[in-house]
Structures are given as C-alpha cells and as structure tokens.
Motif scaffolding. Structure first.
Motif, PDB file in Angstrom:
ATOM      1  N   PHE A   1      40.348 -52.385  54.878  1.00 17.52           N
ATOM      2  CA  PHE A   1      38.924 -52.701  54.714  1.00 17.52           C
ATOM      3  C   PHE A   1      38.223 -52.521  56.054  1.00 17.52           C
ATOM      4  N   ARG A   2      36.906 -52.444  55.985  1.00 20.96           N
ATOM      5  CA  ARG A   2      36.096 -52.257  57.187  1.00 20.96           C
ATOM      6  C   ARG A   2      36.219 -53.471  58.115  1.00 20.96           C
ATOM      7  N   CYS A   3      36.486 -53.188  59.391  1.00 21.85           N
ATOM      8  CA  CYS A   3      36.502 -54.182  60.466  1.00 21.85           C
ATOM      9  C   CYS A   3      37.525 -55.291  60.207  1.00 21.85           C
ATOM     10  N   PRO A   4      38.803 -55.021  60.458  1.00 22.25           N
ATOM     11  CA  PRO A   4      39.847 -56.016  60.184  1.00 22.25           C
ATOM     12  C   PRO A   4      39.640 -57.392  60.809  1.00 22.25           C
ATOM     13  N   PRO A   5      39.075 -57.511  62.041  1.00 21.97           N
ATOM     14  CA  PRO A   5      38.863 -58.871  62.573  1.00 21.97           C
ATOM     15  C   PRO A   5      37.571 -59.524  62.079  1.00 21.97           C
ATOM     16  N   GLY A   6      36.755 -58.776  61.322  1.00 21.49           N
ATOM     17  CA  GLY A   6      35.413 -59.231  60.979  1.00 21.49           C
ATOM     18  C   GLY A   6      35.331 -60.564  60.251  1.00 21.49           C
ATOM     19  N   PRO A   7      36.152 -60.811  59.216  1.00 23.43           N
ATOM     20  CA  PRO A   7      36.035 -62.090  58.502  1.00 23.43           C
ATOM     21  C   PRO A   7      36.299 -63.297  59.401  1.00 23.43           C
ATOM     22  N   TYR A   8      37.134 -63.114  60.400  1.00 21.07           N
ATOM     23  CA  TYR A   8      37.562 -64.230  61.249  1.00 21.07           C
ATOM     24  C   TYR A   8      36.566 -64.457  62.388  1.00 21.07           C
ATOM     25  N   GLU A   9      35.935 -63.398  62.861  1.00 25.49           N
ATOM     26  CA  GLU A   9      34.792 -63.580  63.743  1.00 25.49           C
ATOM     27  C   GLU A   9      33.663 -64.257  62.973  1.00 25.49           C
ATOM     28  N   ARG A  10      33.478 -63.870  61.728  1.00 28.14           N
ATOM     29  CA  ARG A  10      32.437 -64.486  60.909  1.00 28.14           C
ATOM     30  C   ARG A  10      32.676 -65.989  60.765  1.00 28.14           C
ATOM     31  N   ALA A  11      33.912 -66.362  60.485  1.00 23.31           N
ATOM     32  CA  ALA A  11      34.225 -67.791  60.386  1.00 23.31           C
ATOM     33  C   ALA A  11      33.894 -68.498  61.698  1.00 23.31           C
ATOM     34  N   SER A  12      34.189 -67.833  62.817  1.00 22.12           N
ATOM     35  CA  SER A  12      33.927 -68.420  64.133  1.00 22.12           C
ATOM     36  C   SER A  12      32.437 -68.603  64.374  1.00 22.12           C
ATOM     37  N   MET A  13      31.650 -67.585  64.037  1.00 23.29           N
ATOM     38  CA  MET A  13      30.210 -67.662  64.280  1.00 23.29           C
ATOM     39  C   MET A  13      29.548 -68.680  63.349  1.00 23.29           C
ATOM     40  N   ILE A  14      30.013 -68.754  62.105  1.00 26.03           N
ATOM     41  CA  ILE A  14      29.483 -69.773  61.194  1.00 26.03           C
ATOM     42  C   ILE A  14      29.845 -71.165  61.714  1.00 26.03           C
ATOM     43  N   ALA A  15      31.080 -71.302  62.213  1.00 24.66           N
ATOM     44  CA  ALA A  15      31.509 -72.591  62.767  1.00 24.66           C
ATOM     45  C   ALA A  15      30.659 -72.973  63.978  1.00 24.66           C
ATOM     46  N   HIS A  16      30.318 -71.969  64.794  1.00 23.21           N
ATOM     47  CA  HIS A  16      29.452 -72.244  65.953  1.00 23.21           C
ATOM     48  C   HIS A  16      28.111 -72.811  65.499  1.00 23.21           C
ATOM     49  N   TYR A  17      27.551 -72.209  64.467  1.00 23.90           N
ATOM     50  CA  TYR A  17      26.266 -72.700  63.933  1.00 23.90           C
ATOM     51  C   TYR A  17      26.426 -74.101  63.333  1.00 23.90           C
ATOM     52  N   LEU A  18      27.474 -74.299  62.532  1.00 25.62           N
ATOM     53  CA  LEU A  18      27.662 -75.589  61.865  1.00 25.62           C
ATOM     54  C   LEU A  18      27.945 -76.699  62.868  1.00 25.62           C
ATOM     55  N   LYS A  19      28.684 -76.393  63.918  1.00 25.98           N
ATOM     56  CA  LYS A  19      29.011 -77.411  64.920  1.00 25.98           C
ATOM     57  C   LYS A  19      27.744 -77.981  65.550  1.00 25.98           C
ATOM     58  N   GLN A  20      26.736 -77.135  65.704  1.00 28.47           N
ATOM     59  CA  GLN A  20      25.490 -77.570  66.313  1.00 28.47           C
ATOM     60  C   GLN A  20      24.572 -78.293  65.334  1.00 28.47           C
ATOM     61  N   HIS A  21      24.575 -77.842  64.070  1.00 26.00           N
ATOM     62  CA  HIS A  21      23.558 -78.314  63.129  1.00 26.00           C
ATOM     63  C   HIS A  21      24.106 -79.108  61.942  1.00 26.00           C
ATOM     64  N   LYS A  22      25.353 -78.859  61.554  1.00 30.34           N
ATOM     65  CA  LYS A  22      25.931 -79.538  60.384  1.00 30.34           C
ATOM     66  C   LYS A  22      27.406 -79.829  60.671  1.00 30.34           C
ATOM     67  N   PRO A  23      27.655 -80.701  61.651  1.00 34.85           N
ATOM     68  CA  PRO A  23      29.015 -80.851  62.198  1.00 34.85           C
ATOM     69  C   PRO A  23      30.047 -81.439  61.243  1.00 34.85           C
ATOM     70  N   ARG A  24      29.625 -82.032  60.138  1.00 35.19           N
ATOM     71  CA  ARG A  24      30.605 -82.582  59.196  1.00 35.19           C
ATOM     72  C   ARG A  24      31.067 -81.540  58.177  1.00 35.19           C
ATOM     73  N   SER A  25      30.579 -80.328  58.290  1.00 37.21           N
ATOM     74  CA  SER A  25      30.894 -79.279  57.320  1.00 37.21           C
ATOM     75  C   SER A  25      32.258 -78.640  57.607  1.00 37.21           C
ATOM     76  N   LYS A  26      32.723 -77.863  56.626  1.00 31.99           N
ATOM     77  CA  LYS A  26      34.044 -77.247  56.735  1.00 31.99           C
ATOM     78  C   LYS A  26      34.007 -75.822  56.221  1.00 31.99           C
ATOM     79  N   ILE A  27      34.867 -74.992  56.788  1.00 35.06           N
ATOM     80  CA  ILE A  27      35.015 -73.593  56.361  1.00 35.06           C
ATOM     81  C   ILE A  27      36.442 -73.383  55.886  1.00 35.06           C
ATOM     82  N   VAL A  28      36.579 -72.809  54.713  1.00 36.17           N
ATOM     83  CA  VAL A  28      37.900 -72.452  54.181  1.00 36.17           C
ATOM     84  C   VAL A  28      37.942 -70.934  54.014  1.00 36.17           C
ATOM     85  N   ILE A  29      38.924 -70.291  54.632  1.00 37.13           N
ATOM     86  CA  ILE A  29      39.120 -68.847  54.482  1.00 37.13           C
ATOM     87  C   ILE A  29      40.240 -68.624  53.483  1.00 37.13           C
ATOM     88  N   LEU A  30      39.901 -68.056  52.332  1.00 39.95           N
ATOM     89  CA  LEU A  30      40.901 -67.684  51.326  1.00 39.95           C
ATOM     90  C   LEU A  30      41.241 -66.231  51.545  1.00 39.95           C
TER      91      LEU A  30
END
Length: 430
Positions: A195-224
């Motif tokens: 698939f396009r950009c093999p590290p992409g989903p995991y960078e995405r999880a990281s960037m979403i986590a960066h946003y959530l840590k600042q604004h919605k710190p009780r949230s969680k990300i699950v990568i299936l």
C-alpha cells in the motif's frame, strides 16, 4: 556510498532536491536534442508524473510534453498527517502547476483520461478530445478495493474517512477529531501490504495523538492492523511509550487486528476477535493500481503494474511507461520520494530511446521521514540499483534511525523532515 555516514546521508536527502544521491550524472548523459519532434504525454500530476514531465523538458527541450491532471492544484499526501496533528494547514500542502507551464514549458491539460489505445498510441479525455503520442507515461497513483471490507464503500468513506488521498477527506477527518469528545476513541484501520506509504498509518496515529494530548487527553487510539509488523515499528513504539503513554494501542493481525467489516450507522469495526465501537474511524482501504491503469490492462493478477526496471516500460503494453505507486518496482516502496526518483530515471530512459541509444544505468534513492511529535522525527533511507534480480536495495547504504539516539538526534531528524518536504515540492512544482 557505503562509506558515507547515515547522518550525513540524511542531511543530503533532507536538504537537497530529490534528484537522487545517485543517478543524476547518468540522467545528464541522456540529455540532448532528440531526432524529430517527439511527443510525450504524462498521465497524472503527482510526485511521479509531475517530476517526469519537468525532467523530460529539463533534459531535452526538443520534446513536446503534455501533462494531463484533473486537478488544477495538487494536495500532497506527505504532510497531510501533519494537518491532522495541527502542525500544518491544507494550503501549505497544496501546490499549483504554474511553474511547470510557465517556466518549464509543459503543456497542461486539466481533464481525466477516459480511455487509452496502446496500439493506436492515442488516448481520449472525458472532455471528448483525442490526443496522440510517441511515448506515454502513466502515473495514476492508487485506487481502492472498496469490496475488501464488508460494509465499506465510497459512500461509507463520508462517515469513516480514509484520508489516504489528501484533500476533502483530510479535512473531514480533521473536523471529526476536533468534534470528538474528550475521552473518545479513534480507530485507525491499517491495510495489508502493499500500500501507499508503509509508515503512514503509524505517523498518522502519532500526529493524532499529538493533537489529542493537547486538547482531549483522556482519549485513546486503537490501530487495527492486517499485518504482524510494520515499517519502523520499534522506533514508533518507543516514541509512543515516551510521548503518549497508554494512548496508542496497536493490535496485530495475529492478535485479531484484521478488519472484516464495518457498521457505519453504529460506528462499529468488526475485527477477527472483537467488535470495536469508536467515535472516529479512519479506515485505510486495501489498495490497487490507479483506475486508468486497470482499465487499460496494465495490471497483472496482483493488481499492480509490472514494468521493465531499466526503463519502467510496461511489460504488458509496449510504449507505455508506468511509474509511482502503481508500478511494481522491486524493492522500492510506494512513496512520494521513490516515485520522484523513478520519474527521473524514466525520463532519462525515454530520451535515450528516442535518440536510439541504450538507456543509462539507473539507481534510486528513497528517504521516508515520519514525525512522532513536532520535535521528534525518525526515518528510513535506502539506495537501490538494478541487478539481475531487478531493483534491489544496496546493503549498508541507508538504514533506519538508531533506537538509542539522544533527544537532539530526534530533533535533528524532525528538522530534516521539514527540509525534505520543502526541497522535494520545490524540485517538482517550484
């Protein structure tokens, strides 16, 4: 190349243009005035197609180059994850074709190719116009296999966005994250290889986590994940543990991470073992070569396009070259950097063939940076060359970021990440 330090290699790749650490001298030897007024059409104005159009003109201004791309502006998938993390805006990853037209003399047509006739060497646009060519380059990127996951479709993507083609889907996913409650759950469905950009989903999880840590710190990300391992996995997981403890959970295919179906109305993701309820679902679909490549018969049973690794000419239709994500390019990953590198080698080969010469020996470079946080970067880099086995990676000429690196090293790699992006987009669209 083996004697250069990895840190120096990354500085070169991050700060210099994507011409390639290897191969430019070979391309320069292919430059010259072709015999006659050759016509080359390039289909697709992304990292592969736009690069190829520019370098065909750069290497031989006697060639008439037409680039066909539906969009008036191109939005890059690289750095679209940073939009989700709040580090970049959509405008900052959007680029026009003015330089290609006005400076480099590329004829731009904003339309969609409806049909390609490989025998007659012509193509028809949806607008009704028919064009003929002497050589054709097809760089259509990816398409999605919507049927691979039950309940998912192009319509369902308006609720569970894929955001794997940057644009409105990126904005939709960003808005969903902003609207989500503190304490909500985000599910990212990562597809099987290739698939396009093999590290992409995991960078995405990281960037979403960066946003959530600042604004919605009780949230969680699950990568299936359909896979049991992924690109730069130890580096990502080290970063998650350090920066986002307890926020990101990765579920491998062996542990029940393969998604079988979704219920869009109930916001449920049905994996092998568990049905997961989510507030936001980012489902990245199974992928194939771009639609026009499939329609033209350029794909084999894998769903991707087999090519001659020396020229990127299709093994199924002579006179058509396929570059970028749609091509089967040996060990080269499906990435923007690789597509640009392939495009330059393809341009050099086309010019040589027009002049009745042997295409130059080609080599390729790929560097993929990922941000885990604004000042925390990791990377993988490689140099590739043609052998009797096709395009293979040169052992020792690259590698991944060291795991036991100090914070200053991670900060440097984050800087290289931004330098790489500015350099490659300037090289293509600047």
């Amino acid at each position: 190349m083996k004697n250069i330090t990895r840190r120096a290699f990354l500085k070169i790749a991050g700060a210099a243009s994507a011409t390639g650490v290897l191969g430019y001298s070979a391309m320069a030897r292919a430059a010259g005035t072709n015999k006659g007024s050759a016509r080359v059409i390039v289909v697709g104005g992304g990292f592969g197609g736009a690069t190829c159009a520019r370098y065909l003109r750069r290497l031989d201004q006697g060639i008439a180059v037409t680039l066909i791309e539906p969009s008036v502006k191109f939005i890059t998938c690289p750095f679209s994850n940073l939009v989700l993390g709040g580090l970049r805006t959509m405008d900052s990853i959007t680029h026009d074709y003015n330089a290609l037209k006005q400076i480099h003399g590329v004829n731009m047509i904003h339309d969609t190719v409806d049909r390609i006739d490989p025998v007659g060497k012509k193509l028809t646009l949806k607008g009704g116009k028919t064009l003929t060519y002497d050589s054709l380059v097809v760089s259509p990127g990816i398409d999605f296999n919507w049927a691979a996951i039950e309940g998912y479709s192009e319509k369902a993507a308006q609720v569970m966005p894929h955001a794997w083609k940057a644009g409105p889907q990126t904005v939709l996913l960003r808005n969903q994250l902003k609207a989500m409650k503190n304490g909500g759950k985000v599910i990212i469905v990562s597809p099987p290889n290739p698939f396009r950009c093999p590290p992409g989903p995991y960078e995405r999880a990281s960037m979403i986590a960066h946003y959530l840590k600042q604004h919605k710190p009780r949230s969680k990300i699950v990568i299936l994940d359909a896979k049991d391992k992924f690109s730069k996995q130890p580096l990502f997981q080290d970063g998650w543990k350090k920066l986002y403890p307890g926020m990101i959970e990765w579920v491998s295919g062996a542990k029940g991470g393969t998604t079988q179906g979704v219920d869009v109305k109930k916001m449920l993701v049905d994996a092998d073992l568990v049905k997961h309820k989510a507030d936001v679902v980012n489902l990245i679909p199974h992928q194939t070569a771009g639609k026009i490549a499939v329609k033209t018969g350029l794909v084999d049973k894998t769903g991707w396009c087999p090519v001659d690794p020396k020229t990127f000419e299709s093994k199924l239709h002579a006179g058509i070259h396929v570059i970028g994500d749609s091509a089967i390019a040996g060990a080269l990953p499906k990435s923007g950097f690789a597509a640009s590198s392939e495009a330059k080698m393809c341009a050099a080969a086309i010019i040589a063939l027009f002049n009745g010469e042997t295409p130059p020996e080609n080599s390729f470079v790929n560097t993929c940076y990922s941000l885990i946080a604004p000042r925390y970067g990791i990377s993988v880099a490689g140099v590739y060359r043609n052998t009797e086995k096709g395009i293979t990676e040169i052992e020792g000429a690259g590698g991944v970021s060291p795991r036991e690196a100090p914070d200053s090293f991670r900060e440097d790699e984050a800087k290289y990440t931004f330098g790489w992006y500015e350099s490659i987009v300037a090289d293509i669209w600047g």
